[in-house]
Design a protein around this motif. Sequence first.
Motif, short mmCIF file in Angstrom:
data_model
loop_
_atom_site.label_atom_id
_atom_site.label_comp_id
_atom_site.label_asym_id
_atom_site.label_seq_id
_atom_site.Cartn_x
_atom_site.Cartn_y
_atom_site.Cartn_z
N UNK A 197 -94.20 -53.05 69.63
CA UNK A 197 -93.55 -54.24 69.08
C UNK A 197 -92.31 -54.59 69.88
N UNK A 198 -91.57 -53.55 70.32
CA UNK A 198 -90.35 -53.83 71.09
C UNK A 198 -90.69 -54.52 72.40
N UNK A 199 -91.69 -54.01 73.12
CA UNK A 199 -92.06 -54.63 74.38
C UNK A 199 -92.58 -56.04 74.18
N UNK A 200 -93.39 -56.25 73.15
CA UNK A 200 -93.92 -57.58 72.86
C UNK A 200 -92.79 -58.53 72.49
N UNK A 201 -91.83 -58.03 71.68
CA UNK A 201 -90.71 -58.89 71.31
C UNK A 201 -89.89 -59.28 72.53
N UNK A 202 -89.65 -58.33 73.45
CA UNK A 202 -88.85 -58.65 74.64
C UNK A 202 -89.54 -59.70 75.50
N UNK A 203 -90.86 -59.57 75.69
CA UNK A 203 -91.59 -60.58 76.45
C UNK A 203 -91.44 -61.95 75.79
N UNK A 204 -91.60 -61.98 74.48
CA UNK A 204 -91.46 -63.24 73.74
C UNK A 204 -90.05 -63.79 73.87
N UNK A 205 -89.06 -62.91 73.83
CA UNK A 205 -87.65 -63.30 73.93
C UNK A 205 -87.36 -64.00 75.25
N UNK A 206 -87.82 -63.44 76.36
CA UNK A 206 -87.55 -64.01 77.68
C UNK A 206 -88.31 -65.32 77.89
N UNK A 207 -89.53 -65.41 77.34
CA UNK A 207 -90.36 -66.59 77.55
C UNK A 207 -90.10 -67.70 76.55
N UNK A 208 -89.35 -67.43 75.48
CA UNK A 208 -89.16 -68.40 74.40
C UNK A 208 -88.65 -69.76 74.86
N UNK A 209 -87.70 -69.83 75.81
CA UNK A 209 -87.21 -71.16 76.20
C UNK A 209 -88.30 -72.08 76.75
N UNK A 210 -89.35 -71.51 77.35
CA UNK A 210 -90.45 -72.36 77.81
C UNK A 210 -91.14 -73.03 76.62
N UNK A 211 -91.24 -72.31 75.51
CA UNK A 211 -91.83 -72.89 74.31
C UNK A 211 -90.97 -74.04 73.79
N UNK A 212 -89.64 -73.93 73.96
CA UNK A 212 -88.76 -75.02 73.54
C UNK A 212 -89.11 -76.30 74.28
N UNK A 213 -89.42 -76.20 75.59
CA UNK A 213 -89.83 -77.38 76.36
C UNK A 213 -91.00 -78.07 75.67
N UNK A 214 -92.00 -77.27 75.32
CA UNK A 214 -93.21 -77.82 74.69
C UNK A 214 -92.90 -78.46 73.35
N UNK A 215 -92.08 -77.77 72.54
CA UNK A 215 -91.78 -78.28 71.21
C UNK A 215 -91.06 -79.62 71.27
N UNK A 216 -90.13 -79.75 72.21
CA UNK A 216 -89.44 -81.04 72.38
C UNK A 216 -90.44 -82.13 72.72
#
Length: 539
Positions: free
Chosen positions: A384-403
């Motif tokens: 879970x920790x490794x998965x969360x960290x990957x998600x954490x670093x990649x999250x701003x790309x999702x913000x692009x899509x959401x906008x």
Amino acid sequence: MTDDRQLSFWAWGYEDKLPDDDERRELAARIEGMLGFPERPVMEYPTLDDIDIPDSRIDVPEELAEFVTTDRRARASHTYGKGYRDLVRGFHGDFSKAPDIVAMPRDESDVEAVIEWATADGVAVVPFGGGTSVVAGIECDGDGYAGVCSLDMREMDAVLEVDDHSRSAKIQAGATGPEIQDQLREYGLQLRHYPQSYEFSTFGGWVATRAGGHFATRYTHIDDFVESVRAVTPAGTLETRRLPASGAGPDPNRFLLGSEGAFGVITEGWTRVQPRPPHRARATMYFDDYWDAVEATRDIVQARLYPANCRLLDSNEAMLNELAFDGSHLLVLGFESTDHPVDDDLERAMALAEAHGGTCPEGPTIEDRSADNGESDTDRSDSSEGSWRDSFIEAPYMFNSLVSMGVLVDTFETAVTWEKFPDLHEALQENVVGAMEDECGAGFLSCRFTHVYEDGPAPYYTLLAPAEVGRELEQWNVIKQAASDTLMEYGATITHHHAVGRVHREHYHEEVPDGYLDALRSMKRTLDPDGIMNPGVLL
């Protein structure tokens, strides 16, 4: 050492990592199903030809022509940071606040030349690192000035010197996280400072904004690593003495840490580094009750175990990151050491969590990489920790899509005492979600602890709401005001690690004493008498 891949002129990160239409439609369906939002549009990304950017008001000075440009893409890319307001305006092609010129100094003499010219010609100078500010720290319309120069420091990206005996390094301001790690690798050292913007943000930007990083306890901010700082100001060059500590009056580093370019341009600094920690231990604890998880977190930090990672994700945050869908709250624990196994520390932390009802279905993970000197920069795993960290670093790309699909998405962070946190948290749930429902018809709010202290947590909130295209900024203003006013009302800070910029300036002035602001204004007049340095931030 700049990456050859092209960065987006409006969005977070590299252009080739922007999700395609199919990926965005899939995300829209997931958001609609998971959060119950109405059907979201999937709008076309802007192109450079679509944007509205005014002509430059000033010509490139001949003496600066080798490293200064008025190129259209360069000016667009240096207009905004990466907050929600920035992404919305960029997505809709509004670059009316573009700087007139962009300077990319190669050394400190180039920086001095820009400031000397700007002072003489009345041009505002905005220091630029990775461009990842979420508080309008690099946005300047230049009212009252002949123009605006964005001073991009990324050509100054070297680790200049390493003192491996004292475990410290002198680093230029424009070096990004990966560039620093790459250059320190040959010494078997690293600067373990991993903000979410790690891939793109710079050492100078970290210092200028007092950035929070990898460690959840003890070494929470870049402040805890800095030995000395050098900066060029309109009044001359400042350089603090390199020392492990000093009791000689107010710390001069403190006038530059968090100064956001208001006094001058940070060009380099000495910072503490360390060997890569081969000894690591981690576990993810699951809780049914959120307040049990909060109490477990408090017990762990007040036991002075000092975990490197101690991040509590509420059930909404766990769901948003696709780590748990059963309503569980997750406490991610991680310990590390350059010298000895940390199994016992993890075991004690898990026992404290278990005393509050926490369980660890995945079991702990113990690592000893002594044989390879801990060569991995970050802890990647299937946990879970490794998965969360990957998600954490990649999250701003999702913000692009959401906008791009009309979803209002933003974050805000704070710090508050343990005593005040329950009331603050409940008030934020009521006021922020209420504002989203009033403005947008629905809203979602999640919370995680990014850092924890013996006297209180640093909660970080993510909000999502279905926006009305064309009214996004109006809706955002109402929701942001509700969040900020609530923080002030309940005695929390307006920002724990996102800096002040222009977005938080009003509430920052509520937080600090008037006399202190007067002292900062006096420092501004001394170091920047013509007021050309990043006008509008802090003051």
